[in-house]
Design a protein around this motif. Structure first.
Motif, short mmCIF file in Angstrom:
data_model
loop_
_atom_site.label_atom_id
_atom_site.label_comp_id
_atom_site.label_asym_id
_atom_site.label_seq_id
_atom_site.Cartn_x
_atom_site.Cartn_y
_atom_site.Cartn_z
N ALA A 97 -12.79 13.48 19.12
CA ALA A 97 -11.75 13.37 18.83
C ALA A 97 -10.49 12.78 19.73
CB ALA A 97 -10.69 15.64 19.78
N VAL A 98 -11.93 12.89 21.02
CA VAL A 98 -10.56 11.58 21.83
C VAL A 98 -10.87 9.85 20.98
CG1 VAL A 98 -11.23 9.92 24.18
CG2 VAL A 98 -11.48 12.50 23.94
N ARG A 99 -12.82 9.79 21.04
CA ARG A 99 -12.58 8.84 19.61
C ARG A 99 -11.31 8.62 18.71
NH1 ARG A 99 -18.24 8.11 18.46
NH2 ARG A 99 -17.79 9.60 16.42
N LEU A 152 -11.28 9.75 8.89
CA LEU A 152 -10.00 10.67 9.35
C LEU A 152 -9.66 9.05 10.00
CD1 LEU A 152 -7.75 11.92 9.55
CD2 LEU A 152 -9.41 14.04 11.12
N GLY A 153 -10.68 9.08 10.83
CA GLY A 153 -10.17 7.84 12.24
C GLY A 153 -10.30 6.21 12.02
N ASP A 154 -10.39 5.96 10.11
CA ASP A 154 -10.79 4.24 10.16
C ASP A 154 -9.86 4.18 8.59
OD1 ASP A 154 -12.23 4.70 8.52
OD2 ASP A 154 -14.30 4.39 9.41
N PRO A 173 -8.71 13.36 -0.62
CA PRO A 173 -8.11 14.39 0.15
C PRO A 173 -7.77 13.23 2.25
CG PRO A 173 -9.52 15.44 -0.70
CD PRO A 173 -9.72 13.36 -1.00
N VAL A 174 -8.33 12.63 2.65
CA VAL A 174 -8.93 12.35 3.37
C VAL A 174 -7.65 11.22 3.87
CG1 VAL A 174 -9.85 10.94 5.92
CG2 VAL A 174 -10.81 12.61 4.32
N LEU A 175 -7.21 10.57 2.69
CA LEU A 175 -6.33 9.58 2.57
C LEU A 175 -5.18 10.66 2.84
CD1 LEU A 175 -4.80 6.78 2.63
CD2 LEU A 175 -5.36 7.01 0.21
N THR A 176 -4.84 11.39 1.90
CA THR A 176 -3.38 12.13 1.34
C THR A 176 -3.13 13.30 3.58
OG1 THR A 176 -4.39 12.76 -0.24
CG2 THR A 176 -2.84 13.98 0.19
N LEU A 177 -4.12 13.49 3.61
CA LEU A 177 -4.04 13.65 4.91
C LEU A 177 -3.39 12.90 6.38
CD1 LEU A 177 -4.64 16.24 7.41
CD2 LEU A 177 -6.97 15.21 7.24
N ARG A 178 -4.30 11.93 5.89
CA ARG A 178 -3.83 10.27 6.92
C ARG A 178 -2.03 10.36 6.78
NH1 ARG A 178 -6.74 7.10 10.00
NH2 ARG A 178 -5.65 5.55 8.75
#
Length: 273
Positions: free
Chosen positions: A170-172, A207-209, A218-223
């Motif tokens: 989470a921190v990273r 999710l991070g990068d 889905p991850v792009l939509t989430l971001r």
């Protein structure tokens, strides 16, 4: 010592007493001058007492010179609620006016307790522990009914030390993508990694990068959703962020595109697959 707690001496008297539910009930009858009862505190204390996690920490049940209960009503009521005997420190013979100085300091939080143990990122760790505990109690809106005690959070961490790793993730992730609360990201990582560790590693890395995510992923939509919320200055509660993550996770696991993510206020929390 007289269980009525009216000492004859002019100085405070200190005793260590096993307080039974019957004795607690009797002492509560002397509770004639106190602040309003906080039911949530009683429920929290009673859970720790019933589970044998209540520790004697030096905080006392306090009585005035005339026998009036000055401090400890929540602990005594919790003894009654839990139906167990609890060893307590008892101070009696105090001037009534000392009640004004009781509980004047800031209450030590779960994060404070973890920090004293030398835990790194104690604030995020405490928040993740609380949310994981609530999720597993069925409170997917995080704290609508009650919150875990310090003892319950410590027990959860002892049972699942891997939560440390979820906090690190989470921190990273927050260092490269600052649009989700670290507490939510850590909670989601722990819950989803218990379903599939491999998929969770990939999911939270992307999710991070945001690397190499095609349109509709889905991850792009989430971001995009959480960035849009931030740009529009929308206030999004933690449970809704959690729902966004779960919806994106489920779509990835099912191999389908996700054009948009929504979570109406009255919609149930989606269950991760």
């Amino acid at each position: 010592m007289n269980t009525r707690i009216v000492p004859a001496a002019d100085v405070p008297e200190v005793d260590v007493i096993t307080v039974t539910p019957a004795l607690a009930t009797k002492w509560l009858q002397q509770n004639t001058h106190n602040r309003p009862i906080r039911k949530r505190a009683i429920v929290d204390y009673a859970r720790d007492m019933a589970a044998g996690k209540w520790l004697q920490n030096g905080e006392a049940i306090k009585f005035a010179e005339d026998g009036t209960l000055l401090d400890g009503q929540h602990r005594l009521q919790a003894v009654v609620t839990a139906g167990v005997d609890v060893v307590m420190l008892v101070v009696s013979g105090l001037p009534v006016e000392t009640q004004e100085t009781m509980d004047a300091g800031r209450k030590r939080t779960v994060a404070d307790a973890l920090g004293l143990r030398g835990e790194v990122n104690s604030t995020v760790l405490a928040a993740v522990l609380k949310r994981v505990w609530l999720w597993e109690q069925g409170d997917t809106k995080f704290g609508q009914n009650y919150t875990p005690t310090t003892a319950e959070c410590a027990a959860l961490l002892k049972e699942r030390p891997e939560i440390h790793r979820s906090v690190e993730i989470a921190v990273r992730t927050h260092q490269t993508f600052r649009y989700l609360p670290q507490s939510v990201t850590g909670t989601a990582h722990h819950i989803l990694s218990r379903i599939d560790m491999g998929d969770a590693v990939w999911f939270f890395a992307r999710l991070g990068d945001g690397a190499e995510l095609p349109a509709g992923h889905p991850v792009l939509t989430l971001r995009n959703r959480v960035m849009s919320d931030r740009a529009d200055r929308r206030t999004v509660p933690d449970y809704r962020h959690m729902a966004y993550i779960v919806r994106a996770w489920n779509a990835v696991r099912e191999g389908r595109e996700l054009g948009r993510i929504q979570q109406p206020a009255d919609a149930p929390m989606p269950l991760p697959k």
